[in-house]
Structure formats: structure tokens, C-alpha cells
Design a protein around this motif. Structure first.
Motif, PDB file in Angstrom:
ATOM      1  N   TYR A  71     -18.348  87.991 -26.304  1.00  0.00           N
ATOM      2  CA  TYR A  71     -19.119  86.744 -26.348  1.00  0.00           C
ATOM      3  C   TYR A  71     -18.936  86.014 -27.679  1.00  0.00           C
ATOM      4  O   TYR A  71     -18.940  84.786 -27.723  1.00  0.00           O
ATOM      5  CB  TYR A  71     -20.607  87.022 -26.107  1.00  0.00           C
ATOM      6  N   SER A 120     -10.048  81.267 -25.664  1.00  0.00           N
ATOM      7  CA  SER A 120      -9.803  81.185 -24.231  1.00  0.00           C
ATOM      8  C   SER A 120     -10.089  82.560 -23.616  1.00  0.00           C
ATOM      9  O   SER A 120     -10.265  83.538 -24.337  1.00  0.00           O
ATOM     10  CB  SER A 120      -8.351  80.788 -23.970  1.00  0.00           C
ATOM     11  N   LYS A 153     -15.114  80.600 -14.034  1.00  0.00           N
ATOM     12  CA  LYS A 153     -14.299  79.558 -14.677  1.00  0.00           C
ATOM     13  C   LYS A 153     -14.790  79.220 -16.076  1.00  0.00           C
ATOM     14  O   LYS A 153     -14.125  78.508 -16.819  1.00  0.00           O
ATOM     15  CB  LYS A 153     -14.222  78.316 -13.797  1.00  0.00           C
ATOM     16  N   TYR A 154     -15.996  79.712 -16.422  1.00  0.00           N
ATOM     17  CA  TYR A 154     -16.467  79.533 -17.796  1.00  0.00           C
ATOM     18  C   TYR A 154     -16.198  80.785 -18.632  1.00  0.00           C
ATOM     19  O   TYR A 154     -16.760  80.952 -19.704  1.00  0.00           O
ATOM     20  CB  TYR A 154     -17.962  79.191 -17.808  1.00  0.00           C
ATOM     21  N   TYR A 155     -15.388  81.685 -18.110  1.00  0.00           N
ATOM     22  CA  TYR A 155     -14.994  82.952 -18.758  1.00  0.00           C
ATOM     23  C   TYR A 155     -16.161  83.936 -18.855  1.00  0.00           C
ATOM     24  O   TYR A 155     -16.108  84.870 -19.649  1.00  0.00           O
ATOM     25  CB  TYR A 155     -14.411  82.741 -20.167  1.00  0.00           C
ATOM     26  N   LEU A 156     -17.216  83.711 -18.095  1.00  0.00           N
ATOM     27  CA  LEU A 156     -18.352  84.633 -18.142  1.00  0.00           C
ATOM     28  C   LEU A 156     -18.158  85.694 -17.063  1.00  0.00           C
ATOM     29  O   LEU A 156     -17.597  85.421 -16.003  1.00  0.00           O
ATOM     30  CB  LEU A 156     -19.659  83.873 -17.914  1.00  0.00           C
ATOM     31  N   LEU A 184     -15.741  84.144 -27.462  1.00  0.00           N
ATOM     32  CA  LEU A 184     -15.924  82.949 -26.618  1.00  0.00           C
ATOM     33  C   LEU A 184     -16.642  81.854 -27.375  1.00  0.00           C
ATOM     34  O   LEU A 184     -16.255  80.686 -27.332  1.00  0.00           O
ATOM     35  CB  LEU A 184     -16.751  83.300 -25.375  1.00  0.00           C
ATOM     36  N   SER A 185     -17.701  82.237 -28.092  1.00  0.00           N
ATOM     37  CA  SER A 185     -18.516  81.211 -28.746  1.00  0.00           C
ATOM     38  C   SER A 185     -17.782  80.576 -29.920  1.00  0.00           C
ATOM     39  O   SER A 185     -18.215  79.565 -30.452  1.00  0.00           O
ATOM     40  CB  SER A 185     -19.856  81.792 -29.191  1.00  0.00           C
TER      41      SER A 185
END
Lengths: 221, 257
Positions: free
Chosen positions: B158, B166, B248-251, B161-162
Motif C-alpha cells: 500500500y 503502478s 483496476k485500482y490495484y487494490l 501504491l500511495s
């Protein structure tokens, strides 16, 4: 008429639990906003919607007049950057930690010509000597880690900084240094959650969440 | 030289040694020993007869059908063995094991050995078995490692990501660790080959009457085939899994048991 950031959320959830209704807030460039509310009222859930880390809501968030879901997530997250409560820095030296963040795809195109000077300036204002760059990140104290986490983010020159209780585990003095530094060094928009009373009297605006509604208070000191 | 059926019986008499030791230790393994050996004998007898039939027929269609059966078998065994339970796993495993063998086997057959006929069962079935078996084991290890590493390091994920990473950038350290964990033991085994142990296939070939020089050439070829297939299968499995593991938000998508 702001087209910078517009949050329109009719219902915000945490898992199945309905937290807040009817959020309609506009944010201007450069505003400093504090989110206030008791534990579990939805402060973090709201903050996490802004960088696409939480999709658990009905509504729409516009960034520069475009829905945030229309952006590539990594591009949006390099413009709206979050700092978390307990920073994760990883292995390696502080320099490695700073370099790693800079290597990410969406940041690569930015102008980095005066980066070293910028980092030295940030280190100085956060009251860390340059020796720290060669220290192991996992051997730093909590306060030092949080300051490095902030420097890591500020070097990316984001447009919006999201701060999720970044000083909750720190002593008053460190918390004060951190908040001073953010106000002095970062010209962009800041949206922060904090319980620290020290922070509360320096924001232009606060959003107070209670009983499932959010109150926009522009009279904050 | 063939072993007579009496000879085989005498070989099984060796089992009296473990049985005696189990009795001495009052170790309750005698039942398991009889089950295990009976199963082995029945299974090998059936597969032996079947393989002999395939080799005697040596028909391309039959060989290819058997290849497909072996592949499906490997995929379902692998899926059963994985602790990760997801609907999307089946096509991923088919693609990973299938693609790697589709690339490696033609090279071995058409370029390296070039038997007559090209799809001779005698070459296809044993080599494919080794390649597939190793790919299957390795894929299991790599996928498990990837998933467990991911669950142990959500905070790192996380954080990346933050900071604007990508999906690929955020997952790459975990991807790298999983492949490393799966491949390093194999490389160490390869490095010890011939010094510590004689590989099973080579031993078998020598016992079957091949010259040791032919046997080592086959062994070298098979190791190259296995290691390439394993790497490709691991890579494809995790790469494809990665694309289905996140939204699609990589979560991360829910749905792990």
C-alpha cells in the motif's frame, strides 16, 4: 466554482456500515483542511477515497474537473499523495528509501535537476542532519521514520498531500516540528486527520464529522 | 537386463527390514507401508501396461491425447495442492503449464533429438513427464510464496501504491522473491549433480543398457529443458495471477479462503 477538487459523496461506507451522508465539498488549491471527528466516524474512509484507495461510496470525486476514476491510479496517486500513520520505509538506507519512491513510473517525467539540493533543504527543515541519508532506515526512531516518510513524499512535489494521523504516535515536540515543516515547505493543498490539539489551531478550515454528517467549518483559526 | 518376477519378489522381501524395525519400535507404520507399496505396485503396473501399449502403437494422435491427459492431470493436481482457492486459478494454471511445455517440448523434439518419427512416444512421454512434473511442483511453490509474501507485506504494498507505483512496480519485489525462492533450490541441485547424486533418469538409462556417455548427454538436455520450463511456468503463473488478484485500482480483490 472550484474546479480543483470537488467531493460529492451521497453515502460513504466502511465495509457494510454506512458512515456519512451527503458530502458536498469543494477544495481550493493551497487550502489547509483538517478532518475532525471521533474514532470510527469515517475520517480515514473519506481520506482514502481521494487517492482511489477506497471505492466504497456512492458519488463522484472530481479532480481538475475530471472524475478521479478516469485517471490512471498511479498517475493520480503521484499527484494526490498519502502519508500513513505508521510509515513503512523498507530495507536499505534513507537515501535508498527516497530513491525508491522517485523511481516509480508516474514520477519519472518530473524535473529532478535540483533534487539533491531539495533533499538537503528538506532534511534541514525537518531537523535531520545529512548523515541520516546513509543510515539504515529500519534503525531510525518512530519520529525520524515519520519525518523521512514526509521528505519522501515532499520530494515528489505532489499537488495534494493527504495526512492520516501522522503524528499520533509521536511526542509533542516532534509533532510540532513536523507540522511546522509542512506549513513552511509545502505550498500545495493539505487535507489531514489529526487528534493533536497542537495541530488544531493552525488550519484555515475544518471538516467535522459527527452523527453521519460532515460540517464544513471555515471559521477555524 | 530384465528382472524376473521372482527377482522382483525377492526385492520386495527387503521390506522385512523396515517391518522388523517398526515392530521393534512399536511404530504404527506397517499398515501404511502395505497400503503404500500395494498402491505403488497396482498404479505402476497399470501405467506400465498402458505406456507399453502407447509405445507399441506409437501413433501420433494417441500420444498427443496422452499429452493432453498428462497436462490436465498436472493442472488439477496442482490446483488441489494449492492453499489459494480461487475460481480464476484453473485457466491460469493451464496457461502456465501449457505454454511452457508448448515452447520447450517442440524445441527438444524438433531441434535437439529429432527422432524418427518426430512425435515418437518413446521420447515425448518420458521427457514431457519430467518437464511437467517439475513445472507443477515449482509452480505450487512459487504461487504459494507469492501469496504468503503479499499477505505478510500489505503495508509495503500500500505504501508503494500511495507513492504512485503502478501495479507492476508495487508487486515486483514480491514477485521477485517468489521466483527466487522457487528457483534457487533447483539451481543448487543442478550444481550438485554428478557429485552428490546421480540423477534418476541417468541411472535408469545406464541400467537399461545405454552407455554412460549417452546417459549424461540426455541428463544435461533434460536439466536445461526442465529448468527453462520451470522458470517460464513460474513466471507465467504469477504474472497471470497478478492480473486477476487486483482490481483496476490495484487494490486486492477479496475471495481468498
Amino acid at each position: 466554482m472550484s474546479d480543483f477538487l470537488h467531493i460529492k459523496i451521497s453515502r460513504l461506507f466502511y465495509q457494510d456500515k454506512h458512515l456519512v451522508s451527503d458530502i458536498d465539498l469543494e477544495v481550493q488549491k493551497g487550502e489547509r483542511i483538517l478532518i475532525v471527528g471521533a474514532t470510527g466516524t469515517g475520517k480515514s474512509s473519506l481520506l482514502n477515497t481521494l487517492n482511489l484507495m477506497n471505492q466504497n461510496y456512492n458519488g463522484e470525486i472530481l479532480f481538475e474537473s475530471k472524475a478521479i476514476t478516469q485517471y490512471h491510479p498511479h498517475v493520480l496517486r503521484s499527484r494526490i499523495v498519502m502519508v500513513m500513520q505508521e510509515p513503512w520505509l523498507g530495507e536499505g538506507t534513507v537515501q535508498d528509501v527516497l530513491d525508491e519512491a522517485l523511481a516509480y513510473h508516474a514520477i519519472k517525467h518530473k524535473d529532478l535537476s535540483d533534487r539533491d539540493r531539495q533533499i538537503r533543504g528538506l532534511m534541514k527543515s525537518f531537523q535531520l542532519s545529512e548523515d541520516y541519508l546513509s543510515k539504515k532506515a529500519d534503525q531510525l526512531s518512530g519520529g525520524e521514520k515519520q519525518r523521512i516518510a514526509l521528505i519522501r513524499v515532499l520530494q515528489l512535489r505532489p499537488e495534494i498531500l493527504l495526512l492520516d494521523e501522522i503524528s499520533s504516535a509521536l511526542d509533542q515536540k516532534t509533532s510540532g516540528i513536523i507540522s511546522d515543516c509542512i506549513f513552511q515547505n509545502f505550498p500545495g493543498t493539505v487535507i489531514a486527520i489529526s487528534h493533536d490539539p497542537l495541530w488544531h489551531d493552525r488550519w484555515q478550515r475544518s471538516w467535522i464529522i459527527s452523527d453521519g454528517i460532515i460540517k464544513d467549518n471555515r471559521e477555524a483559526k | 537386463m530384465d528382472i524376473s518376477y521372482y527377482g522382483l519378489l525377492y526385492a520386495l522381501l527387503l521390506l522385512l527390514i523396515p517391518i522388523a524395525i517398526f515392530i521393534q519400535l512399536r511404530l504404527k507404520l506397517i499398515k501404511q507401508l502395505s497400503i503404500s507399496f500395494s498402491r505403488m505396485i497396482v498404479q505402476l503396473a497399470i501405467i506400465g501396461l498402458w505406456l507399453q501399449f502407447l509405445l507399441d502403437q506409437d501413433q501420433i494422435a494417441l500420444t498427443l491425447i496422452w499429452v493432453a491427459v498428462m497436462l490436465s492431470n498436472a493442472v488439477f493436481t496442482l490446483r488441489g495442492r494449492l492453499k489459494i482457492k480461487r475460481k480464476i486459478l484453473l485457466p491460469i494454471l493451464f496457461a502456465a503449464l501449457g505454454a511452457s511445455t508448448l515452447v520447450i517440448m517442440p524445441w527438444i523434439l524438433f531441434v535437439v533429438i529429432r527422432p524418427e518419427p518426430l512425435l515418437s512416444a518413446k521420447f515425448v512421454i518420458p521427457i514431457y513427464g519430467m518437464v511437467l512434473g517439475n513445472s507443477m511442483n515449482s509452480c505450487a511453490l512459487a504461487l504459494e510464496r507469492f501469496e504468503s509474501n503479499l499477505s505478510d507485506n500489505w503495508k509495503a504494498y500500500y505504501t508503494r501504491l500511495s507513492l504512485g507505483a503502478s501495479l507492476w512496480e508495487a508487486a515486483l519485489p514480491t514477485f521477485r522473491k517468489a521466483i527466487h525462492a522457487s528457483l534457487l533450490p533447483q539451481l543448487l541441485t543442478i550444481a550438485s549433480m554428478g557429485v552428490v547424486s546421480l540423477p534418476g533418469m541417468m541411472t535408469g538409462q545406464i541400467l537399461g543398457g545405454s552407455s554412460a556417455l549417452v546417459a549424461i548427454k540426455y541428463q544435461m538436455m533434460v536439466m536445461a529443458a526442465i529448468f527453462s520450463a520451470v522458470t517460464l511456468a513460474d513466471f507465467l503463473a504469477i504474472r497471470l495471477y497478478l492480473a486477476r488478484r487486483f482490481d483496476k485500482y490495484y487494490l486486492p480483490l477479496a475471495g481468498i479462503k
